[in-house]
Write a protein that holds these residues in place. Structure first.
Motif, PDB file in Angstrom:
ATOM      1  N   HIS A 240       2.240   3.920   9.339  1.00  0.00           N
ATOM      2  CA  HIS A 240       2.441   2.499   9.066  1.00  0.00           C
ATOM      3  C   HIS A 240       3.633   1.951   9.851  1.00  0.00           C
ATOM      4  O   HIS A 240       4.505   2.704  10.272  1.00  0.00           O
ATOM      5  CB  HIS A 240       2.707   2.262   7.566  1.00  0.00           C
ATOM      6  CG  HIS A 240       1.475   2.246   6.748  1.00  0.00           C
ATOM      7  ND1 HIS A 240       0.657   3.350   6.594  1.00  0.00           N
ATOM      8  CD2 HIS A 240       0.897   1.254   6.032  1.00  0.00           C
ATOM      9  CE1 HIS A 240      -0.355   3.029   5.819  1.00  0.00           C
ATOM     10  NE2 HIS A 240      -0.237   1.766   5.464  1.00  0.00           N
ATOM     11  N   SER A 241       3.641   0.649  10.017  1.00  0.00           N
ATOM     12  CA  SER A 241       4.810  -0.064  10.521  1.00  0.00           C
ATOM     13  C   SER A 241       5.447  -0.778   9.348  1.00  0.00           C
ATOM     14  O   SER A 241       4.747  -1.368   8.514  1.00  0.00           O
ATOM     15  CB  SER A 241       4.411  -1.092  11.578  1.00  0.00           C
ATOM     16  OG  SER A 241       4.100  -0.457  12.782  1.00  0.00           O
TER      17      SER A 241
ATOM     18  N   GLU B 153      11.328  -4.149  13.062  1.00  0.00           N
ATOM     19  CA  GLU B 153      10.145  -3.331  12.794  1.00  0.00           C
ATOM     20  C   GLU B 153      10.545  -1.870  12.905  1.00  0.00           C
ATOM     21  O   GLU B 153      11.254  -1.485  13.840  1.00  0.00           O
ATOM     22  CB  GLU B 153       9.033  -3.651  13.793  1.00  0.00           C
ATOM     23  CG  GLU B 153       7.767  -2.881  13.554  1.00  0.00           C
ATOM     24  CD  GLU B 153       6.623  -3.269  14.479  1.00  0.00           C
ATOM     25  OE1 GLU B 153       5.699  -2.454  14.638  1.00  0.00           O
ATOM     26  OE2 GLU B 153       6.653  -4.378  15.058  1.00  0.00           O
TER      27      GLU B 153
ATOM     28  N   GLU C 275      -0.817   1.211  11.191  1.00  0.00           N
ATOM     29  CA  GLU C 275      -0.710   1.065  12.649  1.00  0.00           C
ATOM     30  C   GLU C 275      -1.988   0.504  13.270  1.00  0.00           C
ATOM     31  O   GLU C 275      -1.944  -0.142  14.297  1.00  0.00           O
ATOM     32  CB  GLU C 275      -0.362   2.408  13.310  1.00  0.00           C
ATOM     33  CG  GLU C 275       1.098   2.753  13.231  1.00  0.00           C
ATOM     34  CD  GLU C 275       1.991   1.758  13.970  1.00  0.00           C
ATOM     35  OE1 GLU C 275       1.615   1.234  15.037  1.00  0.00           O
ATOM     36  OE2 GLU C 275       3.095   1.499  13.461  1.00  0.00           O
TER      37      GLU C 275
ATOM     38  N   LEU D 193      -1.467  -6.504  12.647  1.00  0.00           N
ATOM     39  CA  LEU D 193      -0.183  -6.114  13.251  1.00  0.00           C
ATOM     40  C   LEU D 193       0.035  -6.744  14.626  1.00  0.00           C
ATOM     41  O   LEU D 193       1.093  -7.346  14.862  1.00  0.00           O
ATOM     42  CB  LEU D 193      -0.063  -4.589  13.299  1.00  0.00           C
ATOM     43  CG  LEU D 193       1.301  -4.010  13.589  1.00  0.00           C
ATOM     44  CD1 LEU D 193       2.381  -4.564  12.671  1.00  0.00           C
ATOM     45  CD2 LEU D 193       1.257  -2.491  13.489  1.00  0.00           C
TER      46      LEU D 193
ATOM     47  N   CYS E 130       4.478  -3.409   4.634  1.00  0.00           N
ATOM     48  CA  CYS E 130       4.031  -2.265   5.413  1.00  0.00           C
ATOM     49  C   CYS E 130       2.578  -2.480   5.805  1.00  0.00           C
ATOM     50  O   CYS E 130       1.754  -2.832   4.964  1.00  0.00           O
ATOM     51  CB  CYS E 130       4.158  -0.975   4.605  1.00  0.00           C
ATOM     52  SG  CYS E 130       5.847  -0.608   4.096  1.00  0.00           S
ATOM     53  N   LEU E 131       2.279  -2.266   7.085  1.00  0.00           N
ATOM     54  CA  LEU E 131       0.916  -2.393   7.598  1.00  0.00           C
ATOM     55  C   LEU E 131       0.541  -1.123   8.350  1.00  0.00           C
ATOM     56  O   LEU E 131       1.370  -0.568   9.084  1.00  0.00           O
ATOM     57  CB  LEU E 131       0.792  -3.582   8.554  1.00  0.00           C
ATOM     58  CG  LEU E 131       0.963  -4.977   7.955  1.00  0.00           C
ATOM     59  CD1 LEU E 131       0.968  -6.020   9.066  1.00  0.00           C
ATOM     60  CD2 LEU E 131      -0.143  -5.265   6.959  1.00  0.00           C
TER      61      LEU E 131
ATOM     62  N   SER F 115      -3.958  -1.688  11.783  1.00  0.00           N
ATOM     63  CA  SER F 115      -4.268  -2.981  11.187  1.00  0.00           C
ATOM     64  C   SER F 115      -4.496  -4.016  12.276  1.00  0.00           C
ATOM     65  O   SER F 115      -3.702  -4.134  13.213  1.00  0.00           O
ATOM     66  CB  SER F 115      -3.113  -3.440  10.286  1.00  0.00           C
ATOM     67  OG  SER F 115      -3.274  -4.788   9.916  1.00  0.00           O
TER      68      SER F 115
ATOM     69  N   ARG G 277       2.984  -9.438  15.678  1.00  0.00           N
ATOM     70  CA  ARG G 277       3.875  -9.175  16.824  1.00  0.00           C
ATOM     71  C   ARG G 277       3.833 -10.329  17.812  1.00  0.00           C
ATOM     72  O   ARG G 277       4.851 -10.711  18.380  1.00  0.00           O
ATOM     73  CB  ARG G 277       3.491  -7.865  17.494  1.00  0.00           C
ATOM     74  CG  ARG G 277       3.874  -6.647  16.670  1.00  0.00           C
ATOM     75  CD  ARG G 277       3.343  -5.378  17.286  1.00  0.00           C
ATOM     76  NE  ARG G 277       3.799  -4.190  16.549  1.00  0.00           N
ATOM     77  CZ  ARG G 277       3.135  -3.041  16.542  1.00  0.00           C
ATOM     78  NH1 ARG G 277       2.015  -2.899  17.235  1.00  0.00           N
ATOM     79  NH2 ARG G 277       3.611  -2.021  15.847  1.00  0.00           N
TER      80      ARG G 277
ATOM     81  N   LEU H   2       7.752  -3.752   8.373  1.00  0.00           N
ATOM     82  CA  LEU H   2       8.239  -5.011   8.933  1.00  0.00           C
ATOM     83  C   LEU H   2       9.240  -5.640   7.984  1.00  0.00           C
ATOM     84  O   LEU H   2       8.923  -5.920   6.827  1.00  0.00           O
ATOM     85  CB  LEU H   2       7.074  -5.971   9.169  1.00  0.00           C
ATOM     86  CG  LEU H   2       5.985  -5.473  10.107  1.00  0.00           C
ATOM     87  CD1 LEU H   2       4.811  -6.429  10.111  1.00  0.00           C
ATOM     88  CD2 LEU H   2       6.528  -5.291  11.506  1.00  0.00           C
TER      89      LEU H   2
END
Length: 178
Positions: free
Chosen positions: A139-140, A133, A66, A71, A63-64, A68, A75, A142
């Motif tokens: 957070h995202s 994702e 948003e 990120l 988890c990162l 970060s 991607r 992944l």
């Protein structure tokens, strides 16, 4: 049956973020640095929100936040490396923990066959291709499919995070920690 002295429920489901962080801090986790990117855009960040999801297929998640800076690098590259830190790597964990993190070029590392950076002194690593994702609040989440792995420092002790501090196995928790 024992009841916890400081339990609280909120019917409106609004939980104070600081309180949540304190309670979740009672769960000891390993410390990882997630790395990604090729060339000059390679970067890393310290993360303890990592878990193994499945053995078949081999899946893990991180988890990162948003915001970060890692990120967009993930991607763009389509993958990331989970580096499990040894207790000797506490300075590395702190160096990659803040908004102004260490530069990957200043940390001993090598590249996977796919060009992703791996911290050379890590306890072990998992190279992952982003499978999915998900949105998760601020957070995202992944989900990564493991495509490579290694454990060169398998005789080392891991670095742990517990109650807001880096720790090592067997280290006593200070009395003021609770």
């Amino acid at each position: 049956m024992t009841t916890a002295p400081h339990t609280a429920s909120r019917p409106d489901a609004s939980i104070d973020g600081r309180a949540l962080r304190t309670v979740c801090g009672s769960f000891a986790t390993g410390v990882t640095v997630i790395t990604s990117g090729t060339g000059d855009d390679a970067a890393g960040t310290t993360v303890n929100s990592f878990t193994s999801v499945s053995l078949d297929p081999a899946l893990v998640l991180i988890c990162l936040h948003e915001n970060s800076r890692l990120l967009p690098v993930i991607r763009s590259s389509g993958g990331f490396v989970v580096n499990f830190l040894t207790r000797r790597q506490e300075p590395v964990a702190w160096a990659f923990a803040g908004r102004n993190t260490a530069r990957l070029a200043e940390t001993p590392h090598h590249r996977t066959g796919n060009g992703l950076p791996v911290l050379s002194d890590a306890l072990g690593h998992l190279e992952c291709r982003v499978a999915t994702e998900y949105e998760g609040g601020d957070h995202s989440i992944l989900l990564g499919q493991v495509v490579g792995l290694g454990a060169p420092a398998d005789q080392e002790d891991p670095l742990l995070f517990f109650q807001g501090a880096m720790r090592e196995l067997g280290e006593p928790v200070p009395a003021h920690g609770r």
